[in-house]
Scaffold this active site. Structure first.
Site, short mmCIF file in Angstrom:
data_model
loop_
_atom_site.label_atom_id
_atom_site.label_comp_id
_atom_site.label_asym_id
_atom_site.label_seq_id
_atom_site.Cartn_x
_atom_site.Cartn_y
_atom_site.Cartn_z
N TYR A 145 -9.50 8.41 -11.31
CA TYR A 145 -10.71 7.80 -10.79
C TYR A 145 -10.67 7.75 -9.27
O TYR A 145 -9.61 7.84 -8.67
CB TYR A 145 -10.91 6.43 -11.43
CG TYR A 145 -10.14 5.29 -10.83
CD1 TYR A 145 -10.80 4.17 -10.37
CD2 TYR A 145 -8.75 5.32 -10.75
CE1 TYR A 145 -10.10 3.11 -9.82
CE2 TYR A 145 -8.05 4.26 -10.21
CZ TYR A 145 -8.73 3.16 -9.74
OH TYR A 145 -8.04 2.12 -9.19
N GLY A 191 -3.41 -1.24 -4.51
CA GLY A 191 -3.19 -0.48 -5.73
C GLY A 191 -4.16 -0.92 -6.81
O GLY A 191 -4.95 -1.85 -6.60
N LYS A 192 -4.07 -0.25 -7.93
CA LYS A 192 -5.01 -0.53 -9.02
C LYS A 192 -4.96 -1.99 -9.45
O LYS A 192 -5.93 -2.53 -9.93
CB LYS A 192 -4.67 0.33 -10.24
CG LYS A 192 -5.07 1.76 -10.04
CD LYS A 192 -4.91 2.55 -11.31
CE LYS A 192 -5.02 4.04 -10.98
NZ LYS A 192 -4.68 4.91 -12.07
N ARG A 193 -3.79 -2.62 -9.29
CA ARG A 193 -3.66 -3.99 -9.80
C ARG A 193 -4.14 -5.07 -8.83
O ARG A 193 -4.05 -6.24 -9.11
CB ARG A 193 -2.19 -4.26 -10.18
CG ARG A 193 -1.90 -3.82 -11.59
CD ARG A 193 -0.51 -4.17 -12.02
NE ARG A 193 0.08 -3.03 -12.68
CZ ARG A 193 0.91 -2.18 -12.11
NH1 ARG A 193 1.29 -2.36 -10.86
NH2 ARG A 193 1.37 -1.16 -12.78
N ASP A 194 -4.64 -4.65 -7.69
CA ASP A 194 -5.01 -5.66 -6.69
C ASP A 194 -6.46 -6.09 -6.74
O ASP A 194 -6.99 -6.66 -5.80
CB ASP A 194 -4.69 -5.13 -5.28
CG ASP A 194 -3.22 -4.81 -5.15
OD1 ASP A 194 -2.41 -5.68 -5.48
OD2 ASP A 194 -2.90 -3.68 -4.75
#
Ligand code: GLU
Length: 485
Positions: free
Chosen positions: A15, A246-249
Site C-alpha cells: 500500500y 511505520g505501519k503501527r504508528d
C-alpha cells in the site's frame, strides 16, 4: 533556472504510505516550477516483494493528488517502457558494457560459498566486503549468473542538496550486484541506467539511500556520466519517539485517508509542509502556491514528525477554503458517499442546505455521517441524555415542560419559517423566559437532535423545518409530562 527533469520511482510492494507520497511531491514541485519534466517509473524488479495491484494504487493516488506525470505508464513517452521489468535487456546490455570496460564481472560463486566468506569475516571480526573475495578469474557471462561491479574504493566527496557536503571512505564501497541470478537488475544498478537514459538531472529519494551513494558515484564514474543533483529526503518520524513512521504508528495508507474524506488538496498541502517550509508562517498552500514557493534548500535535514491531528486540522481548513472561495456547490459533489444512509432519499438541494450550515465544523467529509443524521431521520430518543446535560439538569422536569410549552407556542406562531424569524423568536424566548442562551438553547437543541452539538440553533431549526422541529419538541414535552404524572 535549470529545467529539472526528475522522477518518482516507486516499487509496487504494497500500500502507498505517507512517506512514499512525499517522495513524489518534492520532485513534482521542482519539475513544475522549472517547466521541467516529471517522470513516473515503476521499479518492479524485486519479484519477491511484488504485490499485485500496487501499481494501480500508485497511479490512482498520484492522479487523486493531482501529481500528473509527463512520461510514464498510461501516458507513454520517448523513453518507454517505464516498468523496469520491461527493460531487462537494456540493463543487461549496460552491464555487459561495464564487463567490456573491465569494470564488472560475471560471478559464478554460489550462495553457500558467499555465506562461508561472510562467516569467516565475522569470525575474524573484519567487515565483510565482497571485493576482498573477488574471484581471480571471471568466466564468460551466461544466463543465471550474477554480474557484479568491480569497485574502485577510494575517498569520495559529494554534495547533497539537503544534507550538504558529504564524504565517505573506501570501506563502504563494494562489488555490488548489478544483475541478479534471475537476470533482473538490482535497484542499485537499474536506477543509474534509467536515470541516465531518461535524462534525469535530479534524484530525490529517501535518506536510506545515502549510505549506498558512494557506490552510485562509482557507477556514474565508471560509465562516465554526470551525477544528477542528489536530494536525500529525511525520514518522517512516528508521532512519538525517534523512530521512522511505520505501519503501527497510526498513520494510515493514503487510500484510507481518502476513504475517510481527507481532501487531496489537504493531503498535498500537509505532506509538502512535512519537512519543508518557505520561511514564513503560512500554512495553507494551494498546489500552484507550492509550485511557486518550493525550494530544495528549505527542505529540512532532520526527520519531520507526523502529526495526524495537524493533517485533519488542515483538512478542515481546506473544506472551509473551498466553500468560502467557491461556494457550497464546489464542495457538495465531493461529499458523495460520505452522507448517512438515511440521506439517500433526500434531494440534493436539502443536503446542500445541511452542508452549508455544517461544513465549517467538519474535519473530514466522513464526519457528515455522524454529524448530520438527525437531519434525515428521527434521532434516537434518549431522555436521559437530555436530563443529564449540564445546562438542562439545573431545572426540574416541570420547569423544562413549561419552557418547552412556551417555546413550542412561540415557534408555532411564526408566520414564516426562515432564519431571521427564527433568530428573533429565539431571542424573544430568551427575554420572556429569563433563561440564559446555553440553558434554553441546549434544551431545544438536544430535543430536536439528541446530538452532542449542532450548528447555530436558528440555522438548525430552519433546515429541519417547522413540522419536524415541532414534532420533536412535542415528543420531548409529552415524555416529560408523562414522567410527572
Ligand atoms: N524504488 C525505490 C523505492 O521505492 C525508489 C528510490 C528512488 O527514488 O530512486 O524506494
Amino acid at each position: 533556472m535549470q529545467k529539472i527533469i526528475t522522477r518518482f520511482a516507486p516499487s509496487p510492494t504494497g500500500y502507498i504510505h505517507i512517506g512514499n507520497v512525499r517522495s513524489a511531491i518534492y520532485p513534482y514541485l521542482a519539475a513544475r516550477q522549472t517547466n521541467g519534466h516529471f517522470i513516473l517509473r515503476i521499479e518492479d524488479t524485486d519479484q519477491a516483494r511484488y504485490v499485485e495491484g500496487a501499481t494501480d494504487l500508485i497511479i490512482d493516488t498520484l492522479k487523486w493528488l493531482g501529481l500528473e506525470w509527463d512520461e510514464g505508464p498510461e501516458v507513454g513517452g520517448d523513453n518507454a517502457p517505464y516498468f523496469q521489468t520491461e527493460r531487462r535487456e537494456i540493463y543487461l546490455e549496460w552491464a555487459k558494457k561495464l564487463i567490456e570496460k573491465g569494470r564488472a564481472y560475471a560471478d559464478p560463486t554460489d550462495s553457500e560459498t558467499i555465506q562461508k566468506y561472510r562467516d569467516e569475516d565475522n569470525a575474524k571480526k573484519v567487515p565483510y566486503l565482497y571485493r576482498n573475495h573477488r574471484p581471480e578469474t571471471f568466466p564468460e557471462w551466461e544466463e543465471g549468473m550474477p554480474i557484479r561491479f568491480k569497485a574502485d574504493p577510494k575517498p569520495r566527496e559529494w554534495h547533497d542538496e539537503v544534507m550538504g557536503d558529504l564524504k565517505a571512505g573506501p570501506e563502504v564501497q563494494d562489488d555490488i550486484v548489478l544483475i541478479k541470478k534471475d537476470g533482473l537488475p538490482t535497484y542499485n544498478f537499474a536506477h543509474i541506467v534509467d536515470d541516465f537514459l531518461m535524462h534525469v538531472n535530479m534524484v530525490a529519494r529517501g535518506v536510506e539511500y545515502l549510505s549506498s551513494t558512494p557506490n552510485y558515484l562509482a557507477l556514474y564514474e565508471a560509465f562516465g556520466i554526470d551525477q544528477p543533483l542528489l536530494v536525500s529526503l529525511p525520514h518522517i518520524l512516528a508521532p512519538t519517539g525517534n523512530k521512522k513512521l511505520g505501519k503501527r504508528d497510526g498513520a494510515k495508507s493514503v487510500t484510507a485517508y481518502r476513504e475517510d474524506g481527507v481532501l487531496p488538496e489537504a493531503m498535498l498541502n500537509y505532506l509538502a509542509c512535512l519537512g519543508w517550509n518557505d520561511g514564513t508562517e503560512q500554512e495553507i498552500y494551494t498546489k500552484e502556491e507550492l509550485i511557486e514557493k518550493f525550494s530544495l534548500d528549505r527542505i529540512q535535514n532532520s526527520g519531520a514528525r507526523y502529526d495526524e491531528v495537524k493533517l485533519l486540522w488542515m483538512n478542515g481548513q481546506w473544506i472551509r477554503k473551498i466553500v468560502d472561495e467557491q461556494g457550497i456547490d464546489a464542495l457538495y459533489p465531493r461529499t458523495e458517499g460520505f452522507w448517512p444512509e438515511s440521506a439517500k432519499n433526500y434531494e440534493d438541494e436539502y443536503k446542500k442546505r445541511v452542508l452549508a450550515i455544517i461544513y465549517d465544523r467538519l474535519k473530514t467529509l466522513s464526519d457528515l455521517r455522524e454529524m448530520t443524521s438527525y437531519f434525515f431521520e428521527d434521532p434516537k430518543f434518549d431522555i436521559e441524555q437530555l436530563l443529564t446535560n449540564k445546562f438542562v439538569k439545573k431545572f426540574s422536569e416541570s420547569e423544562l415542560t413549561a419552557l418547552l410549552v412556551e417555546s413550542i407556542s412561540k415557534l408555532e406562531s411564526l408566520k414564516t419559517w426562515d432564519e431571521p424569524s427564527l433568530k428573533d423568536a429565539l431571542n424573544e424566548l430568551l427575554a420572556s423566559t429569563g433563561r440564559k442562551p446555553a440553558e434554553l438553547f441546549s434544551l431545544i437543541r438536544i430535543s430536536v437532535s439528541f446530538a452532542p452539538f449542532s450548528p447555530a440553533l436558528d440555522l438548525t431549526l430552519n433546515v429541519l423545518g417547522r413540522e419536524t422541529t415541532l414534532a420533536r419538541l412535542n415528543k420531548v414535552k409529552t415524555a416529560l409530562s408523562l414522567d410527572q404524572q
